[in-house]
Design a protein around this motif. Structure first.
Motif, PDB file in Angstrom:
ATOM      1  N   ASN A 131       0.834  -1.205   0.000  1.00  0.00           N
ATOM      2  CA  ASN A 131       0.000   0.000   0.000  1.00  0.00           C
ATOM      3  C   ASN A 131       0.874   1.262   0.000  1.00  0.00           C
ATOM      4  N   LYS A 132       0.237   2.414   0.174  1.00  0.00           N
ATOM      5  CA  LYS A 132       0.953   3.694   0.130  1.00  0.00           C
ATOM      6  C   LYS A 132       2.023   3.763   1.216  1.00  0.00           C
ATOM      7  N   GLU A 133       1.688   3.265   2.414  1.00  0.00           N
ATOM      8  CA  GLU A 133       2.659   3.269   3.517  1.00  0.00           C
ATOM      9  C   GLU A 133       3.859   2.390   3.182  1.00  0.00           C
ATOM     10  N   GLY A 134       3.596   1.283   2.482  1.00  0.00           N
ATOM     11  CA  GLY A 134       4.687   0.390   2.082  1.00  0.00           C
ATOM     12  C   GLY A 134       5.648   1.057   1.112  1.00  0.00           C
ATOM     13  N   LYS A 135       5.098   1.877   0.204  1.00  0.00           N
ATOM     14  CA  LYS A 135       5.948   2.578  -0.753  1.00  0.00           C
ATOM     15  C   LYS A 135       6.819   3.629  -0.050  1.00  0.00           C
ATOM     16  N   LEU A 136       6.265   4.260   0.985  1.00  0.00           N
ATOM     17  CA  LEU A 136       7.063   5.219   1.766  1.00  0.00           C
ATOM     18  C   LEU A 136       8.131   4.486   2.577  1.00  0.00           C
ATOM     19  N   LEU A 137       7.782   3.292   3.085  1.00  0.00           N
ATOM     20  CA  LEU A 137       8.767   2.493   3.817  1.00  0.00           C
ATOM     21  C   LEU A 137       9.905   2.078   2.896  1.00  0.00           C
ATOM     22  N   GLN A 138       9.578   1.790   1.642  1.00  0.00           N
ATOM     23  CA  GLN A 138      10.606   1.464   0.657  1.00  0.00           C
ATOM     24  C   GLN A 138      11.588   2.630   0.519  1.00  0.00           C
ATOM     25  N   LYS A 139      11.069   3.846   0.469  1.00  0.00           N
ATOM     26  CA  LYS A 139      11.927   5.026   0.375  1.00  0.00           C
ATOM     27  C   LYS A 139      12.791   5.173   1.623  1.00  0.00           C
ATOM     28  N   ALA A 140      12.225   4.818   2.789  1.00  0.00           N
ATOM     29  CA  ALA A 140      12.989   4.887   4.035  1.00  0.00           C
ATOM     30  C   ALA A 140      14.180   3.932   3.993  1.00  0.00           C
ATOM     31  N   PHE A 141      13.943   2.692   3.521  1.00  0.00           N
ATOM     32  CA  PHE A 141      15.032   1.722   3.372  1.00  0.00           C
ATOM     33  C   PHE A 141      16.108   2.264   2.435  1.00  0.00           C
ATOM     34  N   GLU A 142      15.671   2.818   1.306  1.00  0.00           N
ATOM     35  CA  GLU A 142      16.622   3.301   0.312  1.00  0.00           C
ATOM     36  C   GLU A 142      17.432   4.486   0.836  1.00  0.00           C
ATOM     37  N   LEU A 143      16.779   5.374   1.582  1.00  0.00           N
ATOM     38  CA  LEU A 143      17.499   6.512   2.169  1.00  0.00           C
ATOM     39  C   LEU A 143      18.560   6.022   3.150  1.00  0.00           C
ATOM     40  N   LYS A 144      18.196   5.016   3.943  1.00  0.00           N
ATOM     41  CA  LYS A 144      19.146   4.475   4.924  1.00  0.00           C
ATOM     42  C   LYS A 144      20.324   3.816   4.224  1.00  0.00           C
ATOM     43  N   ALA A 145      20.024   3.052   3.179  1.00  0.00           N
ATOM     44  CA  ALA A 145      21.078   2.320   2.471  1.00  0.00           C
ATOM     45  C   ALA A 145      22.004   3.255   1.704  1.00  0.00           C
ATOM     46  N   LYS A 146      21.438   4.293   1.083  1.00  0.00           N
ATOM     47  CA  LYS A 146      22.226   5.155   0.208  1.00  0.00           C
ATOM     48  C   LYS A 146      22.925   6.296   0.943  1.00  0.00           C
ATOM     49  N   ASP A 157      12.237  -1.168  14.177  1.00  0.00           N
ATOM     50  CA  ASP A 157      11.543  -2.454  14.052  1.00  0.00           C
ATOM     51  C   ASP A 157      11.370  -2.840  12.589  1.00  0.00           C
ATOM     52  N   TYR A 158      10.984  -1.871  11.756  1.00  0.00           N
ATOM     53  CA  TYR A 158      10.747  -2.160  10.349  1.00  0.00           C
ATOM     54  C   TYR A 158      12.039  -2.579   9.647  1.00  0.00           C
ATOM     55  N   PHE A 159      13.141  -1.872   9.935  1.00  0.00           N
ATOM     56  CA  PHE A 159      14.416  -2.169   9.277  1.00  0.00           C
ATOM     57  C   PHE A 159      14.933  -3.557   9.643  1.00  0.00           C
ATOM     58  N   ARG A 160      14.542  -4.080  10.795  1.00  0.00           N
ATOM     59  CA  ARG A 160      15.041  -5.385  11.243  1.00  0.00           C
ATOM     60  C   ARG A 160      14.092  -6.533  10.917  1.00  0.00           C
ATOM     61  N   ASN A 161      12.983  -6.250  10.249  1.00  0.00           N
ATOM     62  CA  ASN A 161      12.005  -7.288   9.934  1.00  0.00           C
ATOM     63  C   ASN A 161      12.210  -7.773   8.500  1.00  0.00           C
ATOM     64  N   PRO A 162      12.696  -9.008   8.323  1.00  0.00           N
ATOM     65  CA  PRO A 162      12.988  -9.504   6.961  1.00  0.00           C
ATOM     66  C   PRO A 162      11.752  -9.744   6.110  1.00  0.00           C
ATOM     67  N   ILE A 163      10.546  -9.580   6.691  1.00  0.00           N
ATOM     68  CA  ILE A 163       9.325  -9.738   5.911  1.00  0.00           C
ATOM     69  C   ILE A 163       9.335  -8.789   4.726  1.00  0.00           C
ATOM     70  N   ILE A 215      19.436  -4.572  -0.353  1.00  0.00           N
ATOM     71  CA  ILE A 215      19.230  -3.334   0.411  1.00  0.00           C
ATOM     72  C   ILE A 215      18.950  -3.658   1.873  1.00  0.00           C
ATOM     73  N   PHE A 216      18.125  -4.682   2.118  1.00  0.00           N
ATOM     74  CA  PHE A 216      17.812  -5.059   3.502  1.00  0.00           C
ATOM     75  C   PHE A 216      19.081  -5.447   4.263  1.00  0.00           C
ATOM     76  N   LEU A 217      19.919  -6.278   3.638  1.00  0.00           N
ATOM     77  CA  LEU A 217      21.151  -6.714   4.302  1.00  0.00           C
ATOM     78  C   LEU A 217      22.116  -5.551   4.491  1.00  0.00           C
ATOM     79  N   LYS A 218      22.140  -4.652   3.526  1.00  0.00           N
ATOM     80  CA  LYS A 218      23.020  -3.489   3.644  1.00  0.00           C
ATOM     81  C   LYS A 218      22.598  -2.617   4.814  1.00  0.00           C
ATOM     82  N   VAL A 219      21.295  -2.373   4.918  1.00  0.00           N
ATOM     83  CA  VAL A 219      20.777  -1.570   6.026  1.00  0.00           C
ATOM     84  C   VAL A 219      21.080  -2.227   7.354  1.00  0.00           C
ATOM     85  N   ASN A 220      20.898  -3.526   7.449  1.00  0.00           N
ATOM     86  CA  ASN A 220      21.158  -4.209   8.705  1.00  0.00           C
ATOM     87  C   ASN A 220      22.640  -4.348   8.982  1.00  0.00           C
ATOM     88  N   GLY A 221      23.458  -4.324   7.929  1.00  0.00           N
ATOM     89  CA  GLY A 221      24.902  -4.272   8.150  1.00  0.00           C
ATOM     90  C   GLY A 221      25.288  -2.965   8.814  1.00  0.00           C
TER      91      GLY A 221
END
Length: 540
Positions: free
Chosen positions: A200-215, A241-247, A274-280
């Motif tokens: 959903n819309k919140e998921g797309k914003l969460l995707q941007k959050a992951f990308e901002l953290k990784a980049k 919590d979201y960054f550490r959830n592999p779901i 990206i998930f592994l990079k963020v958690n690294g």
């Protein structure tokens, strides 16, 4: 001893330990269902109350209050309505009975249910079941009642085993069990159904959050601050919590299947990389909140990698000297260097990728455009083909409009063709808009990039921490390596836009000195035959 003599000892007789209920006729009713669906239906609750009222009438009891009437799981006795009922009967000494439809409506906790009943008995309160005739004031009746509670708990355990087995099977098939994760909607809801998750819309914003953290490796606060402008409503602490959830990268883990990692059937919000990079990054240091003061003085922390062992550099302050240092974070390492020296060296490195010569800007721009054309010739040709189709459709629309105005075709035929052409035109326009290569914006994008390259070192020196790290990631996406012995930086990967600058600048200097005239032929940048300058026009 005569009876008269025994009467003299009557004052010493012990009183019974059980409260008597003779003369007391007041009762309360407690009803309960296990799920919200049952409560919404209300049929079961209504039936329970009806039977309880009939039982009270049969025993000539007066119902003074009713409790429950909602869904509460009896696996625990810490239920809101249940505790409210117990408090009420303990405070009102004239209450003698609690009436339930069946004993499992009262409790399914086994021994704990029996204990609560015993405590109520001591207060003179008896539990009655409208459908199970048991006299719990007798030893045999109390045993029967205890058995009902025990079997109810056993039934719960069997149900749980069946539920867990079903959940394990569902999880191993790659389906999410339980609550739907944040960022997803379930388009196939219902008990026992396999969920169909969509982002959903919140998921797309969460995707941007992951990308901002990784980049950019921004803090949680900085990420949420940027995303709030786009509708993000969660606090920055939830990101941990979201960054550490592999779901979110398509992986399912659960305590129900300990030690197992399952590839999920749901769409992933971010890639596994990206998930592994963020958690690294998260495992290297304690992220979250705002930056500490030390970070403002150590912008290269975690960005510099030791060339000797691949360990990230961290930093510290020598308070007696008030001097900041960077150090190799490997245990036992003695690779330390003052932040001032490291920053000066980094500025020298950045200057190698600056485009300071104004005369070089336009040739550089033209070469980048030619490179883009060569790399994406097929996509560009496809885009041009789409544009030609759009032009042809617009001409057809104009033609049928003109024929309708002249009376050559009737209204019905005009509307039929217009609808077909409009739909086809919309589809083509959407395809052009969704294209990865927007040619109309190419020149603007290159101008922005070249503008950034004009003053990299100055912008880094004067920028705040966020700006410094943005420039670092922009030029060196994977960080830089540092050779402590030679005091030099190595750049394993440089942004392709910037990596071309030193070489092109060298060729430009040779060309100006008359040593070479092959500048525009450098690296096969001349476009192939058939690619015309009209590609660079700006679409209005």
């Amino acid at each position: 001893m005569s009876n008269k003599q025994l009467e003299n000892f009557g004052q010493f007789a012990k009183k019974g330990i059980a409260f008597k209920t003779e003369g007391k006729t007041k009762a309360v009713i407690y009803t309960r269902v296990s799920t919200k669906e049952q409560a919404d239906n209300n049929a079961s609750l209504g039936t329970q109350k009806k039977y309880c009222e009939l039982h009270a009438k049969k025993r000539n009891l007066t119902v003074v209050e009713s409790f429950g009437g909602t869904f509460e799981s009896a696996k625990s006795d810490d239920r809101k309505e249940f505790q409210k009922m117990l408090t009420y009967v303990k405070r009102h000494v004239d209450i003698a009975y609690i009436i339930v439809y069946s004993f499992d409506r009262f409790s399914r906790t086994g021994a704990n249910g029996s204990y609560i009943v015993e405590q109520l008995k001591k207060r003179g309160i008896i539990l009655l079941s409208a459908t199970q005739e048991v006299d719990s004031t007798t030893s045999s009746g109390a045993l029967q009642q205890d058995m009902f509670f025990t079997f109810s708990k056993f039934d719960n355990a069997i149900r749980r085993d069946k539920t867990v087995s079903g959940m394990q099977e569902k999880l191993r098939k790659g389906f999410v069990c339980g609550a739907i994760p944040f960022g997803y909607d379930n388009t196939n809801p219902g008990k026992g159904k396999y969920p169909n998750l969509v982002i959903n819309k919140e998921g797309k914003l969460l995707q941007k959050a992951f990308e901002l953290k990784a980049k950019t490796d921004l803090t949680y606060s900085e990420i949420t601050k940027q995303l709030k402008k786009q509708g993000w409503k969660k606090g920055h602490k939830k990101l941990s919590d979201y960054f550490r959830n592999p779901i979110y990268c398509g992986i399912i883990v659960s305590s129900i299947i300990p030690g197992e990692v399952i590839e999920g059937s749901h769409p992933q919000i971010v890639s596994k990389e990206i998930f592994l990079k963020v958690n690294g990054l998260l495992n290297q240091k304690n992220y979250g909140g705002t930056y500490q003061k030390d970070d403002e003085n150590l912008p290269l922390k975690q960005f510099i990698i030791a060339d000797s062992c691949g360990t990230a550099y961290t930093g510290y302050l020598v308070r007696r000297k008030n001097i900041y240092y960077y150090k190799n974070n490997r245990i036992g390492s003695k690779e330390n260097k003052s932040a001032k020296q490291m920053h000066e060296l980094f500025l020298q490195t950045l200057k190698e990728y600056e485009l300071t010569d104004i005369e070089l800007k336009q040739p550089m721009k033209e070469m980048l455009i030619q490179v883009f054309i060569q790399m994406h010739e097929e996509s560009i040709a496809n885009a041009l083909g789409l544009e030609k189709q759009v032009s042809a459709l617009q001409m057809n629309l104009n033609k049928i409009g003109k024929r309708f105005a002249l009376g050559e075709i009737d209204r019905e035929l005009y509307l039929k063709y217009k609808e077909e052409f409009d739909k086809e035109l919309t589809d083509l326009t959407d395809e052009i808009e969704n294209s990865h290569f927007n040619l109309s914006n190419l020149e603007n994008a290159i101008d922005i990039a070249l503008g950034s390259a004009a003053n990299l070192s100055e912008a880094w020196s004067s920028g705040d921490l966020e700006e410094k790290r943005r420039i670092q990631k922009m030029v060196f996406p994977e960080g830089i390596r540092y050779d402590h012995e030679k005091h030099v930086y190595r750049t394993p990967r440089v942004n392709s836009m910037f990596s071309a600058i030193p070489l092109i600048r060298s060729h430009w200097a040779e060309n100006k000195n008359g040593k070479s005239s092959n500048f525009m032929n450098f690296s096969r940048l001349v476009p192939k035959k058939g690619i015309e300058p009209l590609l660079f026009r700006t679409r209005v």
